[in-house]
Design a protein around this motif. Structure first.
Motif, PDB file in Angstrom:
ATOM      1  N   GLY A  32      38.433  22.649 -30.184  1.00  0.00           N
ATOM      2  CA  GLY A  32      39.648  22.135 -30.675  1.00  0.00           C
ATOM      3  C   GLY A  32      40.058  20.692 -30.133  1.00  0.00           C
ATOM      4  O   GLY A  32      41.081  20.167 -30.495  1.00  0.00           O
ATOM      5  N   ILE A  33      39.359  19.847 -29.384  1.00  0.00           N
ATOM      6  CA  ILE A  33      39.739  18.655 -28.915  1.00  0.00           C
ATOM      7  C   ILE A  33      39.117  17.671 -29.846  1.00  0.00           C
ATOM      8  O   ILE A  33      37.976  17.795 -30.128  1.00  0.00           O
ATOM      9  CB  ILE A  33      39.206  18.552 -27.526  1.00  0.00           C
ATOM     10  N   VAL A  34      39.943  16.698 -30.206  1.00  0.00           N
ATOM     11  CA  VAL A  34      39.315  15.773 -31.092  1.00  0.00           C
ATOM     12  C   VAL A  34      38.908  14.563 -30.378  1.00  0.00           C
ATOM     13  O   VAL A  34      39.737  13.757 -30.330  1.00  0.00           O
ATOM     14  CB  VAL A  34      40.594  15.296 -32.278  1.00  0.00           C
ATOM     15  N   GLU A  35      37.704  14.481 -29.942  1.00  0.00           N
ATOM     16  CA  GLU A  35      37.105  13.334 -29.267  1.00  0.00           C
ATOM     17  C   GLU A  35      36.286  12.726 -30.424  1.00  0.00           C
ATOM     18  O   GLU A  35      36.547  12.790 -31.549  1.00  0.00           O
ATOM     19  CB  GLU A  35      36.299  13.772 -28.133  1.00  0.00           C
ATOM     20  N   LEU A  36      35.263  11.844 -30.006  1.00  0.00           N
ATOM     21  CA  LEU A  36      34.425  10.939 -30.954  1.00  0.00           C
ATOM     22  C   LEU A  36      34.012  11.661 -31.673  1.00  0.00           C
ATOM     23  O   LEU A  36      33.939  11.330 -33.192  1.00  0.00           O
ATOM     24  CB  LEU A  36      33.961   9.878 -30.074  1.00  0.00           C
ATOM     25  N   LEU A  37      33.195  12.479 -31.594  1.00  0.00           N
ATOM     26  CA  LEU A  37      32.309  13.390 -32.418  1.00  0.00           C
ATOM     27  C   LEU A  37      33.119  14.282 -33.479  1.00  0.00           C
ATOM     28  O   LEU A  37      32.808  14.015 -34.552  1.00  0.00           O
ATOM     29  CB  LEU A  37      31.290  14.141 -31.648  1.00  0.00           C
ATOM     30  N   ARG A  38      34.123  14.871 -33.020  1.00  0.00           N
ATOM     31  CA  ARG A  38      35.152  15.440 -33.692  1.00  0.00           C
ATOM     32  C   ARG A  38      35.873  14.524 -34.944  1.00  0.00           C
ATOM     33  O   ARG A  38      35.757  14.858 -35.945  1.00  0.00           O
ATOM     34  CB  ARG A  38      36.022  16.361 -33.034  1.00  0.00           C
ATOM     35  N   ALA A  39      36.205  13.411 -34.340  1.00  0.00           N
ATOM     36  CA  ALA A  39      36.907  12.555 -35.198  1.00  0.00           C
ATOM     37  C   ALA A  39      35.808  11.957 -36.316  1.00  0.00           C
ATOM     38  O   ALA A  39      36.187  11.878 -37.480  1.00  0.00           O
ATOM     39  CB  ALA A  39      37.394  11.320 -34.450  1.00  0.00           C
ATOM     40  N   SER A  40      34.590  11.828 -36.129  1.00  0.00           N
ATOM     41  CA  SER A  40      33.618  11.514 -36.667  1.00  0.00           C
ATOM     42  C   SER A  40      33.398  12.382 -37.957  1.00  0.00           C
ATOM     43  O   SER A  40      33.142  12.227 -39.142  1.00  0.00           O
ATOM     44  CB  SER A  40      32.481  10.942 -36.294  1.00  0.00           C
ATOM     45  N   GLN A  41      33.324  13.798 -37.488  1.00  0.00           N
ATOM     46  CA  GLN A  41      33.057  14.872 -38.302  1.00  0.00           C
ATOM     47  C   GLN A  41      34.291  14.953 -39.434  1.00  0.00           C
ATOM     48  O   GLN A  41      33.917  15.281 -40.533  1.00  0.00           O
ATOM     49  CB  GLN A  41      32.891  15.990 -37.675  1.00  0.00           C
TER      50      GLN A  41
ATOM     51  N   ASP B 127      40.332   6.129 -31.137  1.00  0.00           N
ATOM     52  CA  ASP B 127      41.317   7.107 -30.236  1.00  0.00           C
ATOM     53  C   ASP B 127      40.462   8.209 -29.982  1.00  0.00           C
ATOM     54  O   ASP B 127      40.781   9.024 -28.963  1.00  0.00           O
ATOM     55  CB  ASP B 127      42.369   7.739 -31.614  1.00  0.00           C
ATOM     56  N   GLY B 128      39.530   8.627 -30.714  1.00  0.00           N
ATOM     57  CA  GLY B 128      38.524   9.915 -30.283  1.00  0.00           C
ATOM     58  C   GLY B 128      37.560   9.358 -29.057  1.00  0.00           C
ATOM     59  O   GLY B 128      37.757  10.122 -28.070  1.00  0.00           O
ATOM     60  N   ALA B 129      37.142   8.161 -29.052  1.00  0.00           N
ATOM     61  CA  ALA B 129      36.573   7.318 -27.954  1.00  0.00           C
ATOM     62  C   ALA B 129      37.198   7.530 -26.602  1.00  0.00           C
ATOM     63  O   ALA B 129      36.707   7.673 -25.771  1.00  0.00           O
ATOM     64  CB  ALA B 129      36.132   6.090 -28.417  1.00  0.00           C
ATOM     65  N   TRP B 130      38.481   7.054 -26.893  1.00  0.00           N
ATOM     66  CA  TRP B 130      39.548   7.104 -25.733  1.00  0.00           C
ATOM     67  C   TRP B 130      39.767   8.573 -25.117  1.00  0.00           C
ATOM     68  O   TRP B 130      39.460   8.744 -23.920  1.00  0.00           O
ATOM     69  CB  TRP B 130      40.812   6.496 -26.204  1.00  0.00           C
ATOM     70  N   VAL B 131      39.778   9.578 -26.039  1.00  0.00           N
ATOM     71  CA  VAL B 131      39.918  10.932 -25.351  1.00  0.00           C
ATOM     72  C   VAL B 131      38.546  11.187 -24.567  1.00  0.00           C
ATOM     73  O   VAL B 131      38.450  11.798 -23.598  1.00  0.00           O
ATOM     74  CB  VAL B 131      39.891  11.945 -26.645  1.00  0.00           C
ATOM     75  N   THR B 132      37.355  10.852 -25.191  1.00  0.00           N
ATOM     76  CA  THR B 132      35.959  11.071 -24.686  1.00  0.00           C
ATOM     77  C   THR B 132      35.998  10.368 -23.114  1.00  0.00           C
ATOM     78  O   THR B 132      35.522  10.875 -22.158  1.00  0.00           O
ATOM     79  CB  THR B 132      34.849  10.418 -25.485  1.00  0.00           C
ATOM     80  N   LEU B 133      36.594   9.169 -23.209  1.00  0.00           N
ATOM     81  CA  LEU B 133      36.466   8.426 -21.781  1.00  0.00           C
ATOM     82  C   LEU B 133      37.548   9.198 -20.814  1.00  0.00           C
ATOM     83  O   LEU B 133      37.114   9.185 -19.573  1.00  0.00           O
ATOM     84  CB  LEU B 133      36.862   6.935 -22.094  1.00  0.00           C
ATOM     85  N   GLN B 134      38.661   9.650 -21.437  1.00  0.00           N
ATOM     86  CA  GLN B 134      39.452  10.137 -20.437  1.00  0.00           C
ATOM     87  C   GLN B 134      38.879  11.454 -20.026  1.00  0.00           C
ATOM     88  O   GLN B 134      38.980  11.814 -18.619  1.00  0.00           O
ATOM     89  CB  GLN B 134      41.093  10.698 -21.283  1.00  0.00           C
ATOM     90  N   LEU B 135      38.292  12.281 -20.808  1.00  0.00           N
ATOM     91  CA  LEU B 135      37.552  13.310 -20.318  1.00  0.00           C
ATOM     92  C   LEU B 135      36.538  12.996 -19.476  1.00  0.00           C
ATOM     93  O   LEU B 135      36.340  13.963 -18.268  1.00  0.00           O
ATOM     94  CB  LEU B 135      36.823  14.273 -21.380  1.00  0.00           C
ATOM     95  N   THR B 136      35.683  12.177 -19.518  1.00  0.00           N
ATOM     96  CA  THR B 136      34.637  11.666 -18.643  1.00  0.00           C
ATOM     97  C   THR B 136      35.229  11.150 -17.179  1.00  0.00           C
ATOM     98  O   THR B 136      34.696  11.873 -16.166  1.00  0.00           O
ATOM     99  CB  THR B 136      33.965  10.659 -19.246  1.00  0.00           C
ATOM    100  N   PHE B 137      36.261  10.630 -17.294  1.00  0.00           N
ATOM    101  CA  PHE B 137      37.038  10.291 -16.193  1.00  0.00           C
ATOM    102  C   PHE B 137      37.534  11.348 -15.077  1.00  0.00           C
ATOM    103  O   PHE B 137      37.155  11.247 -13.975  1.00  0.00           O
ATOM    104  CB  PHE B 137      38.252   9.155 -16.297  1.00  0.00           C
ATOM    105  N   TRP B 138      38.293  12.357 -15.801  1.00  0.00           N
ATOM    106  CA  TRP B 138      38.712  13.435 -14.926  1.00  0.00           C
ATOM    107  C   TRP B 138      37.610  14.309 -14.498  1.00  0.00           C
ATOM    108  O   TRP B 138      37.654  14.925 -13.428  1.00  0.00           O
ATOM    109  CB  TRP B 138      39.745  14.027 -15.810  1.00  0.00           C
ATOM    110  N   ALA B 139      36.596  14.271 -15.443  1.00  0.00           N
ATOM    111  CA  ALA B 139      35.405  15.227 -15.157  1.00  0.00           C
ATOM    112  C   ALA B 139      34.713  14.759 -13.988  1.00  0.00           C
ATOM    113  O   ALA B 139      34.301  15.425 -12.855  1.00  0.00           O
ATOM    114  CB  ALA B 139      34.534  15.525 -16.259  1.00  0.00           C
ATOM    115  N   ILE B 140      34.307  13.474 -14.117  1.00  0.00           N
ATOM    116  CA  ILE B 140      33.496  12.890 -12.787  1.00  0.00           C
ATOM    117  C   ILE B 140      34.557  12.770 -11.859  1.00  0.00           C
ATOM    118  O   ILE B 140      34.008  12.838 -10.509  1.00  0.00           O
ATOM    119  CB  ILE B 140      33.253  11.420 -13.424  1.00  0.00           C
ATOM    120  N   LEU B 141      35.785  12.469 -11.598  1.00  0.00           N
ATOM    121  CA  LEU B 141      36.728  12.496 -10.551  1.00  0.00           C
ATOM    122  C   LEU B 141      36.745  13.800  -9.903  1.00  0.00           C
ATOM    123  O   LEU B 141      36.348  13.856  -8.535  1.00  0.00           O
ATOM    124  CB  LEU B 141      38.136  11.882 -10.878  1.00  0.00           C
ATOM    125  N   MET B 142      36.735  14.903 -10.502  1.00  0.00           N
ATOM    126  CA  MET B 142      36.664  16.318  -9.901  1.00  0.00           C
ATOM    127  C   MET B 142      35.366  16.658  -9.377  1.00  0.00           C
ATOM    128  O   MET B 142      35.414  17.167  -8.317  1.00  0.00           O
ATOM    129  CB  MET B 142      37.390  17.222 -10.798  1.00  0.00           C
TER     130      MET B 142
END
Length: 216
Positions: free
Chosen positions: A165-174, A16-31
């Motif tokens: 405060g965003i739970v992406e892959l690394l935060r989920a791992s921690q 789930d955290g990895a999915w958040v990472t991918l979403q962040l990457t997608f929108w950042a790269i798009l913009m």
């Protein structure tokens, strides 16, 4: 009952955290891609007029990304912007991406030989037609490897959003490490997930690049 071993639910939480990472990457790269394309063309075609823009983008390239996250998040609270932490992460990463992609685009445009542009104009193409049909296709092929590396870099840099405060892959791992006290195991799994995501992006990019070469 609280378990101290790595479970299937922990893996799902990390995915789930990895999915958040991918979403962040997608929108950042798009913009960042759209803004960087515009800014890069301005920097290449009107270097003197776009000097203030160049100085501004230098700020975003020079200031560490973590500081940008913290400052923008604080600024949001000070001015009362009602946007989520996820939106803050996308905006900051998008601006960061645009700052770097601007230089990638500028380099790609300047790599097009001036003789080619003169030849296209002598054949009757207008300035915009020359830009659309000659400059941009050639610049895209030059800039594509840099853009692909930028995508992979942003995917990894997105881990810094954990500080707002965003739970992406690394935060989920921690979070899982705190519970089971097995940092080596959890971080190896997180690293493997990052590797798989990066490998997929890199392979897709390599396939696209090969198609371009085959069409030449």
């Amino acid at each position: 009952m609280l378990t101290t071993s790595f479970t299937w639910n922990d893996l799902l939480f990390m995915l789930d955290g990895a999915w958040v990472t991918l979403q962040l990457t997608f929108w950042a790269i798009l913009m960042g891609t759209f803004a960087g394309l515009l800014f890069g063309l301005l920097r290449a075609l009107a270097p003197r007029a776009s000097l203030p823009l160049a100085w501004l983008l230098d700020v975003f390239r020079s200031v560490p990304l973590l500081i940008q996250f913290v400052l923008f998040n604080a600024f949001k609270s000070i001015v009362g912007l009602n946007i989520s932490a996820f939106s803050v992460g996308c905006i900051v990463l998008g601006v960061y991406t645009a700052a770097y992609f601007t230089e990638v685009v500028r380099g790609g445009v300047l790599a097009v030989p001036l003789s080619v542009r003169r030849a296209s104009r002598s054949l009757g193409l207008s300035y915009l037609q020359d830009l659309r049909w000659i400059v941009l296709p050639m610049a895209t092929r030059v800039a594509f490897p840099g853009w692909l590396n930028l995508v992979l870099g942003v995917m990894k840099d997105s881990a810094l959003v954990m500080w707002i405060g965003i739970v992406e892959l690394l935060r989920a791992s921690q979070t899982i490490v705190t519970r089971i006290q097995e940092p080596l195991l959890v971080l190896c799994i997180a690293g493997l997930i990052y590797y798989v995501m990066s490998l997929v992006v890199a392979r897709l990019g390599a396939r696209l690049e090969r198609r371009w070469q085959e069409n030449d």
